[in-house]
Write a protein that holds these residues in place. Structure first.
Motif, short mmCIF file in Angstrom:
data_model
loop_
_atom_site.label_atom_id
_atom_site.label_comp_id
_atom_site.label_asym_id
_atom_site.label_seq_id
_atom_site.Cartn_x
_atom_site.Cartn_y
_atom_site.Cartn_z
N GLN A 87 -5.39 -1.72 -2.46
CA GLN A 87 -5.16 -0.31 -2.12
C GLN A 87 -5.81 0.61 -3.16
O GLN A 87 -6.42 1.63 -2.81
N MET A 129 -5.82 2.70 5.78
CA MET A 129 -5.32 2.98 7.12
C MET A 129 -6.45 3.13 8.13
O MET A 129 -6.22 3.49 9.28
N THR A 159 -5.63 -8.04 3.46
CA THR A 159 -5.65 -6.64 3.87
C THR A 159 -6.84 -5.92 3.25
O THR A 159 -7.31 -6.28 2.17
N ASP A 176 -1.83 -3.53 5.17
CA ASP A 176 -1.80 -2.14 5.63
C ASP A 176 -2.05 -2.09 7.14
O ASP A 176 -1.70 -1.10 7.79
N ARG A 194 -2.16 -6.74 -2.72
CA ARG A 194 -2.21 -5.55 -1.87
C ARG A 194 -2.30 -4.28 -2.71
O ARG A 194 -3.08 -3.37 -2.40
#
Length: 744
Positions: free
Chosen positions: A317, A461, A457, A482, A313
């Motif tokens: 990100q 967002m 993920t 997320d 993750r």
């Protein structure tokens, strides 16, 4: 006033040093009489005189330009500022000073200087190009495009403008327009490695990979030091199957920049694809910082290296923060629309570049056809660049509308989709090849969902929900995402129960297999095979006389490395049999001659797993921690064969040995699998579709109530399976809502 009188008046003005007034008269004459050679000659002479008076001496200009080209921007800026005290009307000095500020990222100062340069000479394409560069750096994209076009209107061959405008267009998703400009630029400057590199990028963006490779090869010959070109060429070589050449080129890039994580990750993945397991030691040396302290790494590479969803993750990100634009928040529902009734048909948009004969469509085609179109208006947004085939024709017929957006810019797509008024936008690609996931940063719909394309993920967002299930996303796994989780009641994976299995009756001889002996099988891609699985497989061969291991043929290098690994472990390399690729229906049919499918661990069988089960081949799987390592268990659970899900590598080996040495138990298992194919949820395409539609309805109902997304547990109202938390996750739950894992 006659021409002669006008010229005489201009001459008097020149003698009185009123040069601008004289030039105005000459221009007026030429506006009326453009072929008047006397006025033309007089104006040219006057302009040279004006330039000499307005600019520093030629040798000074030449030295300043040399210093600028040598990167001495601060020193050149200081010299320009001093010289402007004496030459206030020097276009050259204002232009050069503006470019110095641009190089130093002093954008406001650059804009001021370049505007002054434009006033002094409104016909210089280079100045307008520099102004466009400033606007581009200030994210004033529309203004930048207008300025680039102004520069080309002044000089249609201006090389820097052709290049920079093309790069700007690529950034706006307008690669086809960029391609025209860069082709023109490359013809003008066939020895410019930078132009050729950018041209290759445009070719890649438009799907012209063969041409891109050829152009990249030219660029790297001209400038071996051009690292980005070397990297892109290595990527193309890897995609074409020339893994060893690609690895050598990646290593050359790393030799110049050992901290280039992106290149290292691609090299390691290429090594994994040919089963050169030296990648593991190198990965262990760099794993703590890989993709975190240097350049981000491709998310798909990251999930193949190890089963560590927390680390994955963080890496994803970092990648998303670098690659995706700033995320537009979901628009708030207008107060007057709160608690409004559900539309008669929810508008669902599916986005993909795989609307053709591709693994995603092999799974999804039946779902599209099963959608209840009295309640759902389903729209495809396709950015495929491949020719139409039978699968594309089939799925096009399943949608109420099929929109080809492959040639549209990102801004045009956003405008189109927002005008379509979707209720939910579903991304079927995620961080995989040929993606346009960045579109979702612009908020295509009030609700945005990631599904199927990427098994993890997306690290942004931009997405409200990720679709999984209770096995692939057990309680406690929320922290790995997320997105908010939508857990379907059975497997998350769509399947198509109309998939055709060839009538061809394959024999062992047809498949290159021995007539007798147990056939262990693993048709997973080569990169999924690590020494952990392979050691177990070799011990199984040693304990089961006459058995063989049937693998998918990927490359000669992979075959050689796996055979060598078998020999190093005391096994006859000939006990490894490699299956060539076949049409999908025949590939399904030939799996019936295998006895047991052995799953891999870090990344399970996904489409390959449902292929095997649909063909009637049992799949033995060991679930791990990350989503990609739990898909096998999700599939096997949904088809009602929990005894094929083990809890450790030791149990995996023992169960495989037990089934290989117990033909009666295996026969019972295969018989159950044949019955369950038609009676359990995994291949109930209509039932799956209704559950997915229920998920869409639940998510949208919350939106209509003005409520934010939360983790959603989708049930059928009569769940028969007992649910309990997975002990591997329950102690680390960090989310507000705990949803128990489905029994496996």
């Amino acid at each position: 006033m006659t021409i002669a009188v006008s010229i005489n008046k201009a001459n008097r003005l020149e003698r009185n040093d009123k040069l601008e007034d004289a030039a105005t008269i000459y221009r007026d004459i030429l506006a009326k009489f453009p072929k008047n050679t006397r006025a033309r000659s007089a104006l040219d002479t006057l302009q040279n005189r004006m330039q000499q008076q307005q600019n520093p001496p030629t040798e000074v200009q030449r030295q300043l330009q040399t210093d600028y080209n040598g990167g001495q921007h601060a020193a050149v800026a200081a010299s320009c500022a001093t010289l402007l005290n004496s030459f206030r009307k020097s276009h050259f000095l204002w232009d050069l000073l503006g470019n110095c500020h641009l190089q130093a990222n002093n954008l406001d100062e650059a804009a001021t200087c370049l505007n002054k340069a434009c006033e002094l000479n409104p016909n210089d394409a280079g100045t307008f190009c520099a102004m466009a560069d400033v606007s581009q750096a200030q994210a004033q994209h529309d203004n930048a495009l207008a300025l680039y076009n102004k520069a080309l209107a002044l000089d249609g061959t201006h090389l820097k403008t052709l290049n920079n405008l093309a790069n700007a267009l690529i950034g706006h998703g307008r690669a086809n327009e960029a391609l025209v400009l860069l082709k023109k630029a490359s013809l003008q400057a066939p020895d410019s490695a930078v132009i050729l590199f950018n041209y290759s990028n445009a070719l890649l963006k438009t799907g012209l990979k063969d041409q891109a490779k050829s152009v990249l090869e030219q660029a790297t010959k001209l400038a071996p030091h051009l690292v980005e070109a070397q990297y892109n060429l290595a990527q193309l070589q890897s995609m074409e199957g020339a893994k060893e050449e690609a690895i050598d080129r990646f290593e050359a890039v790393l030799a110049k920049n050992p901290s280039d994580d992106r290149t290292r990750a691609n090299k390691l993945h290429a090594q994994a694809q040919i089963n050169d397991w030296s990648w593991i030691d190198e990965y262990d040396q760099h794993r703590r910082q890989l993709g975190l302290t240097g350049s981000p790494i491709a998310p798909f590479n990251g999930l193949t290296f190890e089963d560590n969803p927390d680390l994955l993750r963080l890496r994803i990100q970092a990648y998303a923060n670098m690659q995706l634009p700033a995320v537009q928040p979901a628009p708030a529902l207008a107060p007057e629309l709160l608690d409004s009734p559900r539309p008669s048909r929810l508008r669902i948009g599916y986005f993909s570049s795989d609307f053709h004969d591709h693994a995603t469509m092999q799974l999804m085609a039946g779902l599209f056809e099963a959608h209840d179109q009295s309640r759902f208006d389903i729209i495809a947004y396709s950015y495929d660049t491949v020719p139409t085939d039978n699968m594309r024709t089939r799925v096009k017929n399943a949608f109420s509308s099929f929109k080809d957006i492959s040639q549209m810019s990102d801004s045009a797509v956003v405008e189109l989709v927002q005008k379509d008024g979707l209720d939910i936008a579903v991304d079927l690609k995620g961080h995989t090849g040929d993606t346009r996931t960045a579109l979702f940063s612009q908020r295509l719909a009030p609700l945005q969902i990631s599904y199927l394309g990427f098994p993890g993920t997306l690290g942004t967002m931009a997405f409200d929900y990720f679709i999984g299930d209770h096995v692939s996303c057990p309680a406690g796994s929320e922290r790995f995402f997320d997105e908010h989780l939508i857990r379907l009641p059975h497997s998350y994976q769509a399947t198509d129960n109309t998939r055709v299995i060839s009538d061809r009756q394959f024999t062992r001889k047809d498949c290159g297999l021995p007539n007798d002996g147990f056939v262990f099988c693993s048709f997973n891609n080569s990169y999924k095979i690590t020494p952990t699985e392979f050691d177990i497989w070799m011990r199984l061969l040693a304990q089961v006389d006459g058995s063989v291991l049937w693998l998918l043929e990927t490359s000669e290098a992979s075959k050689d490395n796996l055979r060598r690994a078998a020999q190093d472990r005391g096994q006859d390399p000939d006990r490894l049999i490699f299956a060539p690729r076949l049409p999908q229906d025949e590939h399904l049919a030939r799996q019936r001659v295998a006895d047991l499918f052995l799953d891999t661990f870090v990344v399970n069988a996904h489409t390959t797993g449902s292929d095997a089960l649909w063909a009637g081949l049992p799949v033995l799987t060991l679930p791990g921690r990350q989503f990609a390592a739990r898909v096998g268990a999700s599939l096997v659970s949904a088809i009602g064969l929990p005894e094929l899900i083990v809890k450790s590598t030791a149990e995996y080996e023992a169960r495989a040995l037990e089934l290989a040495q117990g033909p009666e138990a295996l026969a019972v298992l295969r018989s159950r699998l044949q019955r369950n194919r038609k009676t359990t949820p995994l291949f109930d395409t209509t039932g799956f579709t209704r559950n997915l539609e229920r998920a869409y309805d639940m998510a949208h109902a919350r939106y209509l109530q003005g409520l934010p997304p939360v983790h959603l547990d989708i049930t059928e109202g009569s769940a028969k399976d007992t649910q309990f938390p997975d002990p591997a996750f329950v102690s680390t739950v960090t989310t507000q809502t705990q949803i128990p894992s489905r029994a496996m």
